[in-house]
Design a protein around this motif. Structure first.
Motif, PDB file in Angstrom:
ATOM      1  N   GLY A 144       0.805  -1.217   0.000  1.00 39.06           N
ATOM      2  CA  GLY A 144       0.000   0.000   0.000  1.00 39.06           C
ATOM      3  C   GLY A 144       0.835   1.263   0.000  1.00 39.06           C
ATOM      4  N   ALA A 145       2.183   1.111   0.002  1.00 37.50           N
ATOM      5  CA  ALA A 145       3.058   2.286  -0.089  1.00 37.50           C
ATOM      6  C   ALA A 145       2.858   2.966  -1.436  1.00 37.50           C
ATOM      7  CB  ALA A 145       4.518   1.873   0.084  1.00 37.50           C
ATOM      8  N   LEU A 146       3.047   4.262  -1.462  1.00 39.36           N
ATOM      9  CA  LEU A 146       2.819   5.041  -2.679  1.00 39.36           C
ATOM     10  C   LEU A 146       4.118   5.164  -3.461  1.00 39.36           C
ATOM     11  CD1 LEU A 146       0.437   6.494  -4.028  1.00 39.36           C
ATOM     12  CD2 LEU A 146       1.150   8.582  -2.862  1.00 39.36           C
ATOM     13  N   MET A 147       4.079   4.787  -4.752  1.00 39.81           N
ATOM     14  CA  MET A 147       5.260   4.847  -5.617  1.00 39.81           C
ATOM     15  C   MET A 147       5.503   6.290  -6.043  1.00 39.81           C
ATOM     16  SD  MET A 147       7.335   2.575  -7.220  1.00 39.81           S
ATOM     17  CE  MET A 147       8.440   2.490  -8.650  1.00 39.81           C
ATOM     18  N   VAL A 148       6.726   6.755  -5.847  1.00 36.45           N
ATOM     19  CA  VAL A 148       7.108   8.117  -6.238  1.00 36.45           C
ATOM     20  C   VAL A 148       7.972   8.023  -7.488  1.00 36.45           C
ATOM     21  CG1 VAL A 148       8.218  10.268  -5.547  1.00 36.45           C
ATOM     22  CG2 VAL A 148       7.064   8.847  -3.827  1.00 36.45           C
ATOM     23  N   PRO A 149       7.430   8.386  -8.659  1.00 36.50           N
ATOM     24  CA  PRO A 149       8.199   8.252  -9.907  1.00 36.50           C
ATOM     25  C   PRO A 149       9.265   9.333 -10.019  1.00 36.50           C
ATOM     26  CG  PRO A 149       6.082   9.262 -10.359  1.00 36.50           C
ATOM     27  CD  PRO A 149       6.081   8.919  -8.898  1.00 36.50           C
ATOM     28  N   PRO A 150      10.323   9.081 -10.794  1.00 42.12           N
ATOM     29  CA  PRO A 150      11.407  10.067 -10.913  1.00 42.12           C
ATOM     30  C   PRO A 150      11.057  11.281 -11.773  1.00 42.12           C
ATOM     31  CG  PRO A 150      11.883   8.156 -12.261  1.00 42.12           C
ATOM     32  CD  PRO A 150      10.653   7.820 -11.473  1.00 42.12           C
ATOM     33  N   PHE A 151      10.166  11.095 -12.785  1.00 48.86           N
ATOM     34  CA  PHE A 151       9.888  12.235 -13.669  1.00 48.86           C
ATOM     35  C   PHE A 151       8.508  12.200 -14.325  1.00 48.86           C
ATOM     36  CE2 PHE A 151      12.655   9.131 -15.847  1.00 48.86           C
ATOM     37  CZ  PHE A 151      11.820   8.676 -16.863  1.00 48.86           C
ATOM     38  N   ASP A 152       7.903  11.040 -14.475  1.00 46.09           N
ATOM     39  CA  ASP A 152       6.699  10.925 -15.296  1.00 46.09           C
ATOM     40  C   ASP A 152       5.419  11.052 -14.474  1.00 46.09           C
ATOM     41  OD1 ASP A 152       5.196  10.684 -17.543  1.00 46.09           O
ATOM     42  OD2 ASP A 152       5.772   8.628 -18.023  1.00 46.09           O
ATOM     43  N   VAL A 241      18.391   8.054 -20.211  1.00 41.27           N
ATOM     44  CA  VAL A 241      17.047   7.472 -20.147  1.00 41.27           C
ATOM     45  C   VAL A 241      16.666   6.960 -21.533  1.00 41.27           C
ATOM     46  CG1 VAL A 241      14.620   7.972 -19.712  1.00 41.27           C
ATOM     47  CG2 VAL A 241      16.380   8.968 -18.239  1.00 41.27           C
ATOM     48  N   ALA A 242      16.188   5.729 -21.584  1.00 43.92           N
ATOM     49  CA  ALA A 242      15.867   5.112 -22.883  1.00 43.92           C
ATOM     50  C   ALA A 242      14.596   5.676 -23.506  1.00 43.92           C
ATOM     51  CB  ALA A 242      15.744   3.599 -22.727  1.00 43.92           C
ATOM     52  N   GLU A 243      13.684   6.185 -22.674  1.00 45.82           N
ATOM     53  CA  GLU A 243      12.428   6.709 -23.204  1.00 45.82           C
ATOM     54  C   GLU A 243      11.978   7.921 -22.400  1.00 45.82           C
ATOM     55  OE1 GLU A 243       8.180   4.902 -24.788  1.00 45.82           O
ATOM     56  OE2 GLU A 243       9.137   3.960 -23.079  1.00 45.82           O
ATOM     57  N   ILE A 244      11.738   9.018 -23.087  1.00 44.16           N
ATOM     58  CA  ILE A 244      11.251  10.225 -22.438  1.00 44.16           C
ATOM     59  C   ILE A 244       9.912   9.924 -21.769  1.00 44.16           C
ATOM     60  CG2 ILE A 244       9.950  11.108 -24.433  1.00 44.16           C
ATOM     61  CD1 ILE A 244      12.239  13.318 -22.381  1.00 44.16           C
ATOM     62  N   GLY A 245       9.649  10.558 -20.641  1.00 41.51           N
ATOM     63  CA  GLY A 245       8.402  10.299 -19.934  1.00 41.51           C
ATOM     64  C   GLY A 245       7.170  10.707 -20.737  1.00 41.51           C
ATOM     65  N   ARG A 246       6.059  10.032 -20.480  1.00 38.94           N
ATOM     66  CA  ARG A 246       4.819  10.319 -21.205  1.00 38.94           C
ATOM     67  C   ARG A 246       4.336  11.744 -20.942  1.00 38.94           C
ATOM     68  NH1 ARG A 246       1.539   6.789 -23.452  1.00 38.94           N
ATOM     69  NH2 ARG A 246       2.493   5.076 -22.266  1.00 38.94           N
ATOM     70  N   GLU A 247       4.246  12.127 -19.661  1.00 41.03           N
ATOM     71  CA  GLU A 247       3.777  13.470 -19.321  1.00 41.03           C
ATOM     72  C   GLU A 247       4.766  14.551 -19.762  1.00 41.03           C
ATOM     73  OE1 GLU A 247       0.881  14.847 -17.948  1.00 41.03           O
ATOM     74  OE2 GLU A 247       0.212  12.903 -18.676  1.00 41.03           O
ATOM     75  N   PRO A 248       6.067  14.364 -19.543  1.00 47.64           N
ATOM     76  CA  PRO A 248       7.012  15.366 -20.058  1.00 47.64           C
ATOM     77  C   PRO A 248       6.930  15.536 -21.570  1.00 47.64           C
ATOM     78  CG  PRO A 248       8.091  14.039 -18.398  1.00 47.64           C
ATOM     79  CD  PRO A 248       6.745  13.403 -18.642  1.00 47.64           C
ATOM     80  N   PHE A 249       6.789  14.438 -22.311  1.00 44.32           N
ATOM     81  CA  PHE A 249       6.742  14.558 -23.766  1.00 44.32           C
ATOM     82  C   PHE A 249       5.497  15.303 -24.219  1.00 44.32           C
ATOM     83  CE2 PHE A 249       5.921  12.903 -28.107  1.00 44.32           C
ATOM     84  CZ  PHE A 249       7.056  13.430 -28.714  1.00 44.32           C
TER      85      PHE A 249
END
Length: 418
Positions: A144-152, A241-249
């Protein structure tokens, strides 16, 4: 004023509980060198020596305000995101678990534990990031811990955008028509800074710096959609990074591939050494990207102009310094490696040494194998004080009948032998 700009303003105000705004410093050395007014936004001077604390803090702040995060937080990172995450967990007195590869340098593990104190647990798993990321997601689902993403994520981008909020106040109207140079990895910083300045009506211009070995944004802009690179050069570990984040892109897709400067890794090393020796500024590879990209800007286009380079981080492991120096010398043409067909006779080495000039130095001499009774293959590294000396050396080698191969720029052979 847009809703995004207002949210970033609130995030910036909340951040002041952790640290004051990072300095914006005019750099006389770079200004004289380029003819522009060069300012450095010193994100390497946050408490964790990178901007990543901003996004992690904002994500947690908003999650806690919404009643989430009671079971703690989790992330997967072996770098700056882990350290920013750990610092934020301690600030909010929330439990956090950081998944890192087993191969993570002890220095990074120790710093993450230091920033998080009793609130952080570091778990080492697997050899690669993907394994850690999978383990972190599984832990989040089970605990139940909340995942904190690095950029997306929108809240991460909003947090990184506080860099631009500070810039707007620090330059106080001087950002109009300025050029802002932004490093790009996953894209959270670039997306946040560009969105804030554009939606604030500030007429700044932008250019981006990516590692040549990990051009995820450039390839995606060229294709008109997100592209996952089949492989990346991990040297610039903070931006590989192999793939730019969805939200950043989504926020960056209006830019052109021509807005991206692809920075060669060896040239980046020369910039790191230059900033260390001349300015006393310690930069990690990703932190030097924006400064290095100044070399790609035509002087006539930036002369007299205000240019802001965002220095994204200074978490440099000095155990890497010999490799950085080596790469810098090779880029500057001051060091080369050769494989010679060396005769197995008395006096051969003396004959070879007599060909060297007063500024030439042998830094490596290693028999690879004796290919015949009369000859052997020898790896020789030569360092000099002026790159023009190598033209003289080559002429002497040829006139003396030496058989050799320059392997300095042969990545396949060099990676195996050097």
């Amino acid at each position: 004023m847009s809703a995004f700009v207002e949210r970033v303003g609130r995030a910036a105000q909340s951040l002041r509980a952790l640290f004051p705004e990072t300095p914006l410093q005019q750099n006389d050395y770079l200004s004289r060198k380029t003819g522009a007014r060069i300012f450095l936004k010193r994100e390497d001077l946050t408490p964790v020596r990178s901007y990543k604390l901003r996004g992690a803090f904002n994500f947690m702040r908003k999650a806690i305000a919404a009643g989430a995060g009671e079971e703690g937080f989790v992330c997967a990172s072996a770098g700056n995101h882990a350290q920013g995450f750990a610092f934020a967990c301690r600030h909010f007195s929330r439990r956090g678990v950081v998944y890192m590869p087993v191969t993570t340098p002890q220095q990074k593990i120790d710093k993450t534990k230091l920033f998080g104190g009793e609130w952080i647990e570091v778990r080492l798993i697997g050899d690669f990031f993907d394994e850690c990321n999978h383990a972190a997601k599984s832990f989040a689902g089970e605990s139940g811990a909340l995942m904190v993403p690095p950029f997306d994520h929108g809240d991460i981008i909003e947090g990184q955008a506080t860099v631009a909020h500070e810039l707007a106040e620090q330059l106080d109207g001087q950002l109009s028509d300025a050029l802002v140079l932004l490093p790009v990895g996953g894209g959270g910083l670039a997306a946040g800074v560009t969105a804030f300045l554009q939606e604030s009506g500030i007429g700044a211009h932008f250019a981006f710096a990516e590692p040549a070995g990990a051009p995820s944004l450039e390839r995606s802009l060229s294709a008109g959609k997100r592209v996952k690179l089949p492989q990346v050069d991990n040297f610039v570990d903070g931006a590989a990074v192999a793939e730019i984040g969805r939200e950043p892109f989504r926020k960056l897709k209006s830019f052109s591939p021509q807005d991206i400067n692809l920075v060669p890794e060896n040239r980046l090393c020369a910039t790191m050494i230059e900033m260390l020796n001349i300015e006393g500024v310690v930069l990690e590879p990703a932190g030097a990207l924006a400064i290095d990209s100044l070399k790609d800007l035509p002087r006539k286009e930036i002369r007299g102009r205000t240019v802001v380079a965002v220095v994204s981080g200074g978490n440099f492991d000095f155990e890497r310094l010999p490799d950085v120096k080596e790469r810098a010398l090779r880029f500057e043409g001051l060091k080369k490696y050769f494989i010679f067909r060396f005769p197995q006779r008395p006096g051969a080495l003396r004959d070879f040494l007599e060909l060297l000039g007063p500024d030439d130095d042998i830094t490596r001499f290693e028999y690879l194998k004796k290919s015949a009774r009369n000859f052997g293959s020898v790896l020789i590294g030569v360092e000099t004080k002026d790159p023009r000396n190598f033209a003289v050396l080559r002429r002497r080698f040829q006139e003396s009948g030496w058989a050799y191969q320059d392997i300095t720029d042969n990545d396949t052979i060099a990676s195996l032998l050097i």
